[in-house]
Design a protein around this motif. Structure first.
Motif, PDB file in Angstrom:
ATOM      1  N   CYS A  82      -7.014  31.336  26.430  1.00 28.46           N
ATOM      2  CA  CYS A  82      -6.099  30.653  27.342  1.00 28.46           C
ATOM      3  C   CYS A  82      -4.740  30.462  26.692  1.00 28.46           C
ATOM      4  CB  CYS A  82      -6.681  29.307  27.765  1.00 28.46           C
ATOM      5  SG  CYS A  82      -6.678  28.070  26.449  1.00 28.46           S
ATOM      6  N   PRO A 159      -9.194  23.410  24.936  1.00 28.95           N
ATOM      7  CA  PRO A 159      -9.983  22.765  25.994  1.00 28.95           C
ATOM      8  C   PRO A 159     -11.463  22.623  25.636  1.00 28.95           C
ATOM      9  CG  PRO A 159      -9.188  24.932  26.705  1.00 28.95           C
ATOM     10  CD  PRO A 159      -8.475  24.591  25.431  1.00 28.95           C
ATOM     11  N   TYR A 160     -11.941  23.412  24.697  1.00 28.59           N
ATOM     12  CA  TYR A 160     -13.351  23.289  24.306  1.00 28.59           C
ATOM     13  C   TYR A 160     -13.526  22.670  22.931  1.00 28.59           C
ATOM     14  CZ  TYR A 160     -12.924  26.969  27.691  1.00 28.59           C
ATOM     15  OH  TYR A 160     -12.547  27.699  28.766  1.00 28.59           O
TER      16      TYR A 160
ATOM     17  N   LEU B  64      -6.766  20.252  27.600  1.00 24.55           N
ATOM     18  CA  LEU B  64      -5.818  21.272  28.045  1.00 24.55           C
ATOM     19  C   LEU B  64      -4.579  20.614  28.636  1.00 24.55           C
ATOM     20  CD1 LEU B  64      -5.306  24.281  28.371  1.00 24.55           C
ATOM     21  CD2 LEU B  64      -6.397  24.178  30.599  1.00 24.55           C
ATOM     22  N   GLY B  75      -4.955  26.666  35.555  1.00 24.90           N
ATOM     23  CA  GLY B  75      -6.379  26.716  35.231  1.00 24.90           C
ATOM     24  C   GLY B  75      -7.173  25.710  36.049  1.00 24.90           C
ATOM     25  N   PHE B  78      -7.297  26.711  39.723  1.00 22.33           N
ATOM     26  CA  PHE B  78      -8.236  27.820  39.880  1.00 22.33           C
ATOM     27  C   PHE B  78      -9.690  27.325  39.875  1.00 22.33           C
ATOM     28  CE2 PHE B  78     -10.905  30.493  36.909  1.00 22.33           C
ATOM     29  CZ  PHE B  78     -11.502  31.252  37.895  1.00 22.33           C
ATOM     30  N   LEU B  82     -12.268  27.277  42.893  1.00 24.63           N
ATOM     31  CA  LEU B  82     -13.482  28.085  42.733  1.00 24.63           C
ATOM     32  C   LEU B  82     -14.718  27.256  43.067  1.00 24.63           C
ATOM     33  CD1 LEU B  82     -14.942  30.688  41.682  1.00 24.63           C
ATOM     34  CD2 LEU B  82     -14.911  29.638  39.419  1.00 24.63           C
ATOM     35  N   MET B 143     -11.076  40.604  33.643  1.00 26.47           N
ATOM     36  CA  MET B 143     -11.774  39.444  34.196  1.00 26.47           C
ATOM     37  C   MET B 143     -10.943  38.815  35.306  1.00 26.47           C
ATOM     38  SD  MET B 143     -14.462  37.651  34.170  1.00 26.47           S
ATOM     39  CE  MET B 143     -15.309  38.135  32.666  1.00 26.47           C
ATOM     40  N   HIS B 210     -18.048  30.525  28.231  1.00 27.40           N
ATOM     41  CA  HIS B 210     -17.457  29.203  27.990  1.00 27.40           C
ATOM     42  C   HIS B 210     -18.135  28.157  28.853  1.00 27.40           C
ATOM     43  CE1 HIS B 210     -15.065  30.348  31.585  1.00 27.40           C
ATOM     44  NE2 HIS B 210     -14.766  29.080  31.756  1.00 27.40           N
ATOM     45  N   VAL B 211     -18.776  28.601  29.927  1.00 26.09           N
ATOM     46  CA  VAL B 211     -19.390  27.618  30.820  1.00 26.09           C
ATOM     47  C   VAL B 211     -20.588  26.923  30.143  1.00 26.09           C
ATOM     48  CG1 VAL B 211     -20.295  27.180  33.116  1.00 26.09           C
ATOM     49  CG2 VAL B 211     -18.528  28.918  32.794  1.00 26.09           C
ATOM     50  N   PHE B 215     -20.630  22.937  26.695  1.00 24.91           N
ATOM     51  CA  PHE B 215     -21.477  21.744  26.586  1.00 24.91           C
ATOM     52  C   PHE B 215     -22.145  21.618  25.213  1.00 24.91           C
ATOM     53  CE2 PHE B 215     -21.055  22.714  31.039  1.00 24.91           C
ATOM     54  CZ  PHE B 215     -20.790  21.473  31.586  1.00 24.91           C
TER      55      PHE B 215
HETATM   56  C1  HEM Z   1     -18.393  23.789  34.032  1.00 25.60           C
HETATM   57  C2  HEM Z   1     -17.588  24.615  34.586  1.00 25.60           C
HETATM   58  C3  HEM Z   1     -16.334  25.175  33.954  1.00 25.60           C
HETATM   59  C4  HEM Z   1     -15.434  24.571  33.128  1.00 25.60           C
HETATM   60  C5  HEM Z   1     -15.428  23.133  32.628  1.00 25.60           C
HETATM   61  C6  HEM Z   1     -14.435  25.548  32.806  1.00 25.60           C
HETATM   62  C7  HEM Z   1     -13.355  25.318  31.976  1.00 25.60           C
HETATM   63  C8  HEM Z   1     -12.389  26.240  31.696  1.00 25.60           C
HETATM   64  C9  HEM Z   1     -11.226  25.966  30.943  1.00 25.60           C
HETATM   65  C10 HEM Z   1     -10.857  24.608  30.361  1.00 25.60           C
HETATM   66  C11 HEM Z   1     -10.522  27.103  30.845  1.00 25.60           C
HETATM   67  C12 HEM Z   1      -9.222  27.297  30.090  1.00 25.60           C
HETATM   68  C13 HEM Z   1      -8.046  27.088  30.948  1.00 25.60           C
HETATM   69  C14 HEM Z   1      -7.821  28.173  31.953  1.00 25.60           C
HETATM   70  O1  HEM Z   1      -7.404  29.262  31.575  1.00 25.60           O
HETATM   71  O2  HEM Z   1      -8.105  27.881  33.114  1.00 25.60           O
HETATM   72  C15 HEM Z   1     -11.241  28.119  31.530  1.00 25.60           C
HETATM   73  C16 HEM Z   1     -10.836  29.425  31.677  1.00 25.60           C
HETATM   74  C17 HEM Z   1     -11.460  30.339  32.460  1.00 25.60           C
HETATM   75  N1  HEM Z   1     -12.552  30.110  33.240  1.00 25.60           N
HETATM   76 FE1  HEM Z   1     -13.645  28.426  33.330  1.00 25.60          FE
HETATM   77  N2  HEM Z   1     -14.727  26.730  33.424  1.00 25.60           N
HETATM   78  C18 HEM Z   1     -15.877  26.531  34.148  1.00 25.60           C
HETATM   79  C19 HEM Z   1     -16.509  27.451  34.963  1.00 25.60           C
HETATM   80  C20 HEM Z   1     -16.043  28.729  35.197  1.00 25.60           C
HETATM   81  C21 HEM Z   1     -16.669  29.685  36.073  1.00 25.60           C
HETATM   82  C22 HEM Z   1     -17.939  29.440  36.877  1.00 25.60           C
HETATM   83  C23 HEM Z   1     -15.918  30.812  36.019  1.00 25.60           C
HETATM   84  C24 HEM Z   1     -16.038  32.146  36.715  1.00 25.60           C
HETATM   85  C25 HEM Z   1     -16.889  32.591  37.468  1.00 25.60           C
HETATM   86  C26 HEM Z   1     -14.817  30.571  35.109  1.00 25.60           C
HETATM   87  C27 HEM Z   1     -13.860  31.498  34.797  1.00 25.60           C
HETATM   88  C28 HEM Z   1     -12.839  31.289  33.913  1.00 25.60           C
HETATM   89  C29 HEM Z   1     -11.900  32.293  33.514  1.00 25.60           C
HETATM   90  C30 HEM Z   1     -11.859  33.724  33.995  1.00 25.60           C
HETATM   91  C31 HEM Z   1     -11.026  31.703  32.617  1.00 25.60           C
HETATM   92  C32 HEM Z   1      -9.870  32.367  31.883  1.00 25.60           C
HETATM   93  C33 HEM Z   1      -8.635  32.304  32.690  1.00 25.60           C
HETATM   94  C34 HEM Z   1      -7.550  33.115  32.032  1.00 25.60           C
HETATM   95  O3  HEM Z   1      -7.750  34.311  31.831  1.00 25.60           O
HETATM   96  O4  HEM Z   1      -6.515  32.558  31.700  1.00 25.60           O
HETATM   97  N3  HEM Z   1     -14.922  29.295  34.631  1.00 25.60           N
HETATM   98  N4  HEM Z   1     -12.389  27.569  32.048  1.00 25.60           N
END
Ligand code: HEM
Ligand code: HEM
Ligand code: SF4
Ligand code: SF4
Lengths: 501, 238
Positions: A82, A159-160, B64, B75, B78, B82, B143, B210-211, B215
């Motif tokens: 990110c 964020p993690y 973040l 983010g 999104f 989603l 992605m 990351h999902v 945790f």
């Molecule tokens: C518990 C659920 C989730 C949490 C807490 C979470 C959290 C985050 C965070 C903090 C980021 C970094 C910031 C950003 O780039 O948005 C991130 C990135 C991302 N997340 Fe999640 N996420 C979750 C579920 C998902 C799911 C279910 C998907 C897809 C099916 C997903 C797809 C992505 C992708 C593709 C990015 C990278 C975005 C980029 O390329 O910049 N996330 N997520």
């Protein structure tokens, strides 16, 4: 010696340079600390020189480390690129080298993890930036994993919570395990195992030093203040970085601790067997060494029959003591359960101040206009007191109880956002001077602001590494070397000796 | 019918891969020891505190937010969108449909646009911010491309060529109860479903880890109490 380099430029009226610099590819590719000699590596249980088929062994070791560390495994798997961490590292801000962006530093290792341990990396290496382990990778690792002070600032902002420090430790452990060690860390650690401290100072020399110190202090103050060594049955065992015995401004801190013990009337002792708080094993990610050094302290405490262990001013040492000792060398059930084990000297002094056990004359510090540097390992890897963030409150309260003029630096550069001094994590060596000076830039920028706005003339720290690093780098930024001092120097100067005891 | 059989097989295979893949990873994360206490401090000193810390990270991306407002905005938008979209999709899988799922149906439309806007912002950063460009691999673009394409094809079904939602639901329910029903063969729908199949398959072998990973991060989920409670695991327990 290192080639000439330019000290980064500072600006007026700002705490943090924003926007962050445009990156300059390869800006620090030449930075490499001296390589350890075979004797240094062997002294701490590693092969002396680069072993045969080291590529394979390095990959195997990586696999073992990942299997043994949930942190490493989740960190390597989960980064989404990110970019939130990219402008958070003082080494990136100071050197502009993109490989000093935390995620890029992680990727130096992640690219290997992916290649050998993930489906995507095995079958589609190009797609996910995976690469084979080879000499160029090893060279890059040696350079850039020695440009990380393991300060954890990136971990605060990810964020993690991905902590590049853990990745650097793992990378250094892998390099050590194939016979490529860093001289500074490994030589020092080997000394601790043999002599008990980083300086390689044996018992007679330490006894001499402390005796000399007693004489000096008595001459200065007219009061006989003791610096006891190996006193069985003392209440407190003080474990302090060995720099406190010698270096400036560290030694003034040691004098300050002694004055506090003196006025509080609490018996204490140093140990010649465990005469070192520092534990560089953490920097090189070596569990075996970490434990071995920690055990010296347990053994000394039992041997001397003390009731409490107090740790002197040192950042990573406090992390190891606070976070790891109980795990590695505990349980400390032979100590007095009334006190936390271990306790930080600042917690100790703070409690005494709360109880009115110290007579402090703030005016004795009126010539000082003070700011405080939060050391990374104290700020982001440990705690003081009984509430989260106590590590920020207690030292400031102690300073304010001992001095009238205190000014914090900008909020985005203190507490958990603090910028590393630039010399932590096993990088405090002259062969990395360019890195150290450039890495100090963000802290120097924030300092400049309080110097300009409040005429601050004193930078207080509670870490032996920070103190040495600042003593070296302050002059590069047109500040006097003497600006840096120990927290307990300020306390010591305020204590009204002879008014309580 | 041929088509329905193929998609049915593909969905079963992808579901299996997704569940086994992610399940395996979760098992590995849970099994891998955390030998030392390494929470990034200041950290909560109680379990309840840790739950609160994690809740803030998961729901509002607290760290973040501190880090970078633009990345946070894109983010967070999104992810929230989603979540709405996915909740809305539950209606294909449920009979009867939960009240919440029914209630949020009207917002779903906007959620799709918000999701695409968030993705567009995140993608733009990968080109416009030099530091982010530097750390981006081809897989990171792909992605985003995949998710954007899923979103666009979904909107395509909705606004360009409607599909027969009733028979689609019958097909999905048929998959769930092993009673194969015909799948409507509209262009956008087939594209949408194919892309979703790809997403399911790559999930356990990509950064979507990351999902579950999030945790398990010791830096965030450990209680700051090393002096009070002796922690040992892995090599420190030996
Ligand atoms: C518990 C659920 C989730 C949490 C807490 C979470 C959290 C985050 C965070 C903090 C980021 C970094 C910031 C950003 O780039 O948005 C991130 C990135 C991302 N997340 Fe999640 N996420 C979750 C579920 C998902 C799911 C279910 C998907 C897809 C099916 C997903 C797809 C992505 C992708 C593709 C990015 C990278 C975005 C980029 O390329 O910049 N996330 N997520
Ligand atoms: C088995 C899985 C899925 C099925 C059967 C499915 C089916 C559909 C259908 C029929 C529509 C049109 C809705 C309408 O016309 O009202 C739609 C829309 C949409 N789908 Fe999916 N989809 C699936 C999975 C997903 C996934 C995993 C995502 C996101 C990552 C997604 C994102 C969207 C979006 C953004 C829309 C447009 C907005 C909306 O109507 O909610 N779909 N999907
Ligand atoms: S731990 Fe500190 S020095 Fe290392 S990459 Fe992170 S911010 Fe930089
Ligand atoms: S902030 Fe964390 S997830 Fe984002 S790029 Fe850096 S290490 Fe990866």
């Amino acid at each position: 010696m290192a080639a000439k380099f330019d000290t980064p430029e500072l600006f007026e009226n700002i705490a943090v340079i924003d926007p962050p610099p445009k990156y300059e590819e390869g800006a620090m590719a030449h930075s490499r600390p001296f390589v350890a000699k075979p004797a240094h590596n062997e002294g701490i249980g590693y092969p002396g020189e680069l072993v045969d088929n080291w590529e394979e062994k390095a990959v195997t070791r990586l696999g073992e480390l990942v299997d043994g560390s949930r942190a490493l495994r989740t960190f390597l798997d989960s980064c989404v690129k990110c970019g939130a961490c990219t402008d958070k590292c003082h080494y990136f801000l100071g050197t502009k080298d993109p490989k000093n962006m935390p995620v890029a530093r992680q990727d130096l290792l992640r690219s290997i993890y992916r290649r050998y341990y993930t489906f995507a990396g095995k079958h589609f290496p190009k797609l996910v930036g995976a690469r084979d382990m080879d000499k160029s990778v090893l060279d890059e690792w040696y350079s850039y994993f020695h440009q990380c002070s393991q300060c954890r600032r990136c971990s605060v902002f990810c964020p993690y919570g991905i902590d590049t420090a853990e990745i650097s430790m793992a990378a250094r452990e892998i390099m050590d395990s194939v016979g490529l060690g860093q001289k500074y860390c490994n030589e020092i650690l080997a000394k601790v195992h043999v002599v008990g401290n980083n300086l390689g100072l044996p018992e007679p020399a330490l006894a001499d030093t402390l005796e000399g110190l007693e004489e000096d202090v008595e001459e200065d103050t007219g009061v006989a203040i003791r610096f006891p060594l190996d006193v069985k049955g003392a209440d407190v065992l003080l474990i302090t970085p060995s720099a406190d015995f010698f270096a400036e401004p560290h030694i003034d801190g040691l004098i300050g601790y002694a004055k506090v013990f003196h006025q509080a009337g609490i018996s204490w002792t140093l140990s010649s067997y465990a005469s070192e708080a520092a534990n560089f094993s953490m920097f090189i990610g070596s569990g075996d060494n970490l434990k071995k050094v920690a055990m010296r302290i347990r053994d000394a405490a039992i041997d001397l029959g003390v009731k409490r262990i107090i740790v002197g001013e040192c950042g990573h040492a406090w992390r190891v003591a606070y976070s790891f000792w109980n795990t590695l060398a505990g349980p400390f059930d032979f100590l007095d359960p009334k006190y936390p084990a271990p306790q930080h000297i600042v917690e100790f002094t703070y409690d005494l101040i709360q109880r009115g056990a110290l007579n402090l004359d703030k005016e004795a510090n009126d010539h000082r206009r003070i700011t405080f540097h939060d050391s990374c390992n104290v700020a982001r890897a440990s705690r003081m007191g009984d509430m989260p963030g106590g590590q920020f409150i207690l030292p400031r309260e102690v300073i304010k109880a001992a001095a009238n003029n205190f000014f914090d630096m900008a909020p985005e550069t203190i507490h958990e956002n603090t910028f590393c001094c630039g010399g932590g994590g096993g990088l405090l060596t002259d062969d990395l001077m360019e890195l150290r000076v450039k890495g100090a830039m963000p802290r120097m920028q924030a300092l400049k602001q309080v110097v300009d706005d409040h005429d601050v003339n004193t930078l207080v720290a509670i870490c032996a590494i920070c103190k040495t690093q600042f003593a070296k780098t302050l002059p590069y930024y047109n500040n006097p070397m003497s600006m840096i001092t120990s927290l307990h120097h300020v306390v010591g100067d305020a204590i009204q000796l002879g008014t309580k005891e | 019918m041929m088509l329905s059989v193929i998609y049915a097989i593909l969905f079963y295979a992808a579901t299996l891969l997704l569940i086994v893949g992610v399940g395996r990873k979760i098992a590995i994360y849970a099994r891998t020891p955390a030998p030392l206490k390494i929470p990034t401090t200041p950290a909560p000193i109680t379990k309840a505190g840790v739950v609160w810390r994690m809740t803030k990270e998961v729901t509002v991306f607290q760290s973040l937010f501190k880090s970078n407002k633009w990345t946070w905005l894109f983010g967070w938008v999104f992810h929230v969108a989603l979540a709405l979209v996915l909740l809305r999709h539950l209606r294909y899988f449920q009979e009867p449909v939960w009240t919440v799922v029914a209630l949020i149906q009207p917002f779903g439309k906007y959620a799709a646009f918000a999701m695409l806007a968030g993705l567009a912002g995140l993608w733009a950063r990968r080109f416009l911010v030099d530091r982010v460009r530097y750390i981006t691999n081809l897989s990171d673009h792909l992605m985003l491309a995949l998710l954007v394409a899923i979103g666009i094809s979904g909107l395509g079904i909705k606004f360009v060529s409607h599909t027969d939602i009733v028979s689609l639901k019958a097909f999905v329910q048929g998959l769930m109860y092993f009673d194969l029903q015909p799948l409507p063969s509209d262009g956008f729908l087939l594209v949408h479903l194919t892309l979703v199949l790809i997403l399911m398959v790559v999930f356990p072998i990509s950064k979507l880890l990351h999902v579950p990973g999030l945790f398990f991060m010791p830096t965030r989920n450990q209680v700051d109490n090393p002096r009070e409670v002796r922690h040992t695991a892995g090599w420190t327990a030996e």
